[in-house]
Motif scaffolding. Structure first.
Motif, PDB file in Angstrom:
ATOM      1  N   SER A  30     -30.411 -34.724  16.636  1.00  0.00           N
ATOM      2  CA  SER A  30     -30.563 -33.717  17.686  1.00  0.00           C
ATOM      3  C   SER A  30     -31.520 -34.139  18.791  1.00  0.00           C
ATOM      4  N   THR A  31     -32.253 -35.208  18.579  1.00  0.00           N
ATOM      5  CA  THR A  31     -33.184 -35.692  19.610  1.00  0.00           C
ATOM      6  C   THR A  31     -32.597 -36.833  20.434  1.00  0.00           C
ATOM      7  N   TYR A  32     -31.342 -37.161  20.189  1.00  0.00           N
ATOM      8  CA  TYR A  32     -30.675 -38.248  20.904  1.00  0.00           C
ATOM      9  C   TYR A  32     -29.493 -37.721  21.712  1.00  0.00           C
ATOM     10  N   ALA A  33     -29.391 -38.165  22.949  1.00  0.00           N
ATOM     11  CA  ALA A  33     -28.134 -38.018  23.662  1.00  0.00           C
ATOM     12  C   ALA A  33     -27.133 -38.983  23.035  1.00  0.00           C
ATOM     13  N   MET A  34     -25.866 -38.657  23.144  1.00  0.00           N
ATOM     14  CA  MET A  34     -24.830 -39.499  22.538  1.00  0.00           C
ATOM     15  C   MET A  34     -23.805 -39.903  23.586  1.00  0.00           C
ATOM     16  N   GLY A  35     -23.232 -41.065  23.378  1.00  0.00           N
ATOM     17  CA  GLY A  35     -22.237 -41.536  24.328  1.00  0.00           C
ATOM     18  C   GLY A  35     -21.069 -42.198  23.633  1.00  0.00           C
ATOM     19  N   TRP A  36     -19.980 -42.301  24.357  1.00  0.00           N
ATOM     20  CA  TRP A  36     -18.808 -43.066  23.934  1.00  0.00           C
ATOM     21  C   TRP A  36     -18.552 -44.153  24.965  1.00  0.00           C
ATOM     22  N   PHE A  37     -18.294 -45.335  24.482  1.00  0.00           N
ATOM     23  CA  PHE A  37     -17.897 -46.474  25.299  1.00  0.00           C
ATOM     24  C   PHE A  37     -16.585 -47.009  24.736  1.00  0.00           C
ATOM     25  N   ARG A  38     -15.925 -47.853  25.513  1.00  0.00           N
ATOM     26  CA  ARG A  38     -14.715 -48.496  25.024  1.00  0.00           C
ATOM     27  C   ARG A  38     -14.635 -49.911  25.557  1.00  0.00           C
ATOM     28  N   GLN A  39     -13.923 -50.743  24.801  1.00  0.00           N
ATOM     29  CA  GLN A  39     -13.749 -52.126  25.205  1.00  0.00           C
ATOM     30  C   GLN A  39     -12.318 -52.546  24.950  1.00  0.00           C
ATOM     31  N   ALA A  40     -11.622 -52.858  26.017  1.00  0.00           N
ATOM     32  CA  ALA A  40     -10.251 -53.351  25.930  1.00  0.00           C
ATOM     33  C   ALA A  40     -10.283 -54.870  25.792  1.00  0.00           C
ATOM     34  N   ASN A  84      -6.872 -36.450  25.373  1.00  0.00           N
ATOM     35  CA  ASN A  84      -5.547 -35.908  25.655  1.00  0.00           C
ATOM     36  C   ASN A  84      -4.855 -36.719  26.747  1.00  0.00           C
ATOM     37  N   SER A  85      -3.578 -36.538  26.861  1.00  0.00           N
ATOM     38  CA  SER A  85      -2.780 -37.225  27.892  1.00  0.00           C
ATOM     39  C   SER A  85      -3.076 -38.720  27.912  1.00  0.00           C
ATOM     40  N   LEU A  86      -3.074 -39.304  26.755  1.00  0.00           N
ATOM     41  CA  LEU A  86      -3.403 -40.725  26.639  1.00  0.00           C
ATOM     42  C   LEU A  86      -2.340 -41.588  27.306  1.00  0.00           C
ATOM     43  N   ASN A  87      -2.786 -42.683  27.875  1.00  0.00           N
ATOM     44  CA  ASN A  87      -1.872 -43.650  28.474  1.00  0.00           C
ATOM     45  C   ASN A  87      -2.256 -45.051  28.002  1.00  0.00           C
ATOM     46  N   PRO A  88      -1.382 -46.024  28.200  1.00  0.00           N
ATOM     47  CA  PRO A  88      -1.658 -47.377  27.678  1.00  0.00           C
ATOM     48  C   PRO A  88      -2.990 -47.965  28.157  1.00  0.00           C
ATOM     49  N   ASP A  89      -3.450 -47.554  29.325  1.00  0.00           N
ATOM     50  CA  ASP A  89      -4.735 -48.064  29.828  1.00  0.00           C
ATOM     51  C   ASP A  89      -5.919 -47.587  28.991  1.00  0.00           C
ATOM     52  N   ASP A  90      -5.701 -46.600  28.138  1.00  0.00           N
ATOM     53  CA  ASP A  90      -6.762 -46.116  27.253  1.00  0.00           C
ATOM     54  C   ASP A  90      -6.878 -46.949  25.979  1.00  0.00           C
ATOM     55  N   THR A  91      -5.980 -47.887  25.797  1.00  0.00           N
ATOM     56  CA  THR A  91      -6.028 -48.745  24.619  1.00  0.00           C
ATOM     57  C   THR A  91      -7.315 -49.569  24.606  1.00  0.00           C
ATOM     58  N   ALA A  92      -8.070 -49.441  23.538  1.00  0.00           N
ATOM     59  CA  ALA A  92      -9.366 -50.122  23.443  1.00  0.00           C
ATOM     60  C   ALA A  92      -9.985 -49.827  22.081  1.00  0.00           C
ATOM     61  N   VAL A  93     -11.053 -50.532  21.787  1.00  0.00           N
ATOM     62  CA  VAL A  93     -11.920 -50.140  20.683  1.00  0.00           C
ATOM     63  C   VAL A  93     -12.951 -49.172  21.255  1.00  0.00           C
ATOM     64  N   GLY A 117     -17.104 -49.178  15.861  1.00  0.00           N
ATOM     65  CA  GLY A 117     -15.921 -48.995  16.693  1.00  0.00           C
ATOM     66  C   GLY A 117     -14.689 -48.574  15.909  1.00  0.00           C
ATOM     67  N   THR A 118     -13.770 -47.921  16.611  1.00  0.00           N
ATOM     68  CA  THR A 118     -12.486 -47.540  16.049  1.00  0.00           C
ATOM     69  C   THR A 118     -11.401 -47.877  17.073  1.00  0.00           C
ATOM     70  N   GLN A 119     -10.317 -48.452  16.609  1.00  0.00           N
ATOM     71  CA  GLN A 119      -9.257 -48.903  17.504  1.00  0.00           C
ATOM     72  C   GLN A 119      -8.357 -47.739  17.913  1.00  0.00           C
ATOM     73  N   VAL A 120      -8.112 -47.655  19.198  1.00  0.00           N
ATOM     74  CA  VAL A 120      -7.135 -46.707  19.752  1.00  0.00           C
ATOM     75  C   VAL A 120      -6.075 -47.515  20.485  1.00  0.00           C
ATOM     76  N   THR A 121      -4.838 -47.334  20.088  1.00  0.00           N
ATOM     77  CA  THR A 121      -3.728 -48.032  20.726  1.00  0.00           C
ATOM     78  C   THR A 121      -2.724 -47.003  21.215  1.00  0.00           C
ATOM     79  N   VAL A 122      -2.410 -47.076  22.505  1.00  0.00           N
ATOM     80  CA  VAL A 122      -1.462 -46.146  23.111  1.00  0.00           C
ATOM     81  C   VAL A 122      -0.225 -46.926  23.526  1.00  0.00           C
ATOM     82  N   SER A 123       0.904 -46.563  22.962  1.00  0.00           N
ATOM     83  CA  SER A 123       2.152 -47.255  23.283  1.00  0.00           C
ATOM     84  C   SER A 123       2.876 -46.527  24.410  1.00  0.00           C
TER      85      SER A 123
END
Length: 124
Positions: A30-40, A84-93, A117-123
């Motif tokens: 609760s004392t940390y801000a959190m973020g999400w990053f991605r790497q294609a 939501n509304s995922l597209n192939p450009d969102d493919t990344a870890v 990391g977790t892999q997200v693949t959008v076809s």
């Protein structure tokens, strides 16, 4: 021992949705801000979204604004990313990260702890 464990990635068709989770332990969430990053593949790791300690403020990269939503549950020490509304450009870890204070939220160097990391693949 600090741990950040992402889950919820997978293969989805364009236009579909996924919800990522990041369960944390070993620090006072609760004392940390959190973020999400991605790497294609072949690209730099880039900022996606961040949420402040209370969950009252959120910020998004322009590329995901209006499609992604970050949230957190301080009772569960978990941060989420609804995509939501995922597209192939969102493919990344996708990586979650914790930021204690200060620093620009878009900068990787501002974050102290990272998940694996977790892999997200959008076809298409």
């Amino acid at each position: 021992q600090v741990q950040l464990v992402e889950s919820g990635g997978g293969l989805v068709q364009a236009g579909g949705s996924l919800r990522l989770s990041c369960a944390t332990s070993g620090f006072t969430f609760s004392t940390y801000a959190m973020g999400w990053f991605r790497q294609a593949p072949g690209k730099e790791r880039e900022f996606v979204s961040t949420i402040n300690r209370s969950g009252g403020s959120t910020y998004y990269a322009d590329s995901v604004k209006g499609r992604f939503a970050i949230s957190r549950d301080n009772a569960k020490n978990t941060v989420y990313l609804q995509m939501n509304s995922l597209n192939p450009d969102d493919t990344a870890v996708y990586y979650c990260a914790a930021r204690s204070s200060g620093g620009a939220y878009v900068m990787r160097s501002s974050y102290s702890y990272w998940g694996q990391g977790t892999q997200v693949t959008v076809s298409s």
